[in-house]
Scaffold this active site. Structure first.
Site, PDB file in Angstrom:
ATOM      1  CG  ASP A 116     -24.220 -39.985  -6.076  1.00 43.44           C
ATOM      2  OD1 ASP A 116     -25.126 -39.578  -5.331  1.00 43.44           O
ATOM      3  OD2 ASP A 116     -23.312 -39.252  -6.497  1.00 43.44           O
TER       4      ASP A 116
ATOM      5  CG  ASP B 141     -19.787 -37.597  -7.543  1.00 44.69           C
ATOM      6  OD1 ASP B 141     -19.506 -36.390  -7.542  1.00 44.69           O
ATOM      7  OD2 ASP B 141     -20.717 -38.084  -6.866  1.00 44.69           O
ATOM      8  CG  MET B 142     -15.849 -36.293  -2.515  1.00 42.92           C
ATOM      9  SD  MET B 142     -14.965 -34.807  -1.950  1.00 42.92           S
ATOM     10  CE  MET B 142     -16.326 -33.621  -1.905  1.00 42.92           C
TER      11      MET B 142
END
Length: 200
Positions: free
Chosen positions: A169, A11-12
């Protein structure tokens, strides 16, 4: 570290890139502009959900009747992101893991952000050359929490979903990874990477 997996997906926002304050600032200005209430816990629970879908959820949640479209609000927010991006974003310590694996295993970013913005953020953070594929929310029919984003990453990497590891996250992203049949690492729990986004 996690050598049993053939493909790595990040994920970024809040995972590979520390950008919580960037999005909190942009959202705060956009929601104030369109008179949408700001609920920190609700906003945090929607981390990873694309902007337009988030607007739709907020309008429904607060039972609002606003004249602006989700597209207009999205454009307003994205303009603020573009103006302030250099002030806020930096790589997290997960970037070291990415550097260690560059050229050894295929790596992709699967994000709830739109592709153009994600490319810009990765460039600013000096991460572009590490990532083989980028899948933004605008590239899939159903973004997170649906599994489509991560399944597309696996397809591009030519790795079976069960052979992929996902670093995430946000609850929406973790749900997406599990629904895709992938092993998911909660970066807060395992690596103490905390997304500084709408914290009380």
């Amino acid at each position: 570290m996690y050598t049993e997996y053939e493909g790595i997906i990040f994920d970024m926002d809040g995972t590979l890139v520390d950008s919580g304050r960037l999005h909190q600032n942009a959202w705060t200005q956009a929601l104030n502009q369109y008179q949408i209430p700001i609920n920190f816990a609700l906003m945090r629970s929607l981390a990873g959900v694309p902007t337009k879908e988030t607007v739709d959820i907020l309008v429904k949640h607060f039972d609002l009747n606003i004249q602006a479209s989700s597209d207009e609000i999205n454009e307003f927010k994205e303009a603020i992101v573009k103006e302030t991006i250099h002030q806020y974003v930096k790589p997290t310590k997960l970037a070291e893991f990415a550097r260690d694996n560059a050229g050894k295993r295929p790596m992709a970013v699967g994000t709830g952000a739109y592709t153009a913005e994600a490319k810009h953020i990765l460039e600013i953070c000096g991460l572009t050359e590490l990532i083989d594929h980028l899948v933004g929310a605008d590239q899939v029919k159903n973004p997170k929490p649906a599994p489509d984003t991560f399944l597309r990453c696996a397809e591009l990497m030519k790795v079976k979903p069960e052979k992929c590891i996902v670093f995430e996250d946000a609850p929406a992203g973790m749900q997406a990874a599990k629904s895709a049949g992938m092993f998911v690492v909660d970066v807060l729990e395992v690596m103490q990477i905390k997304n500084d986004y709408f914290l009380e």
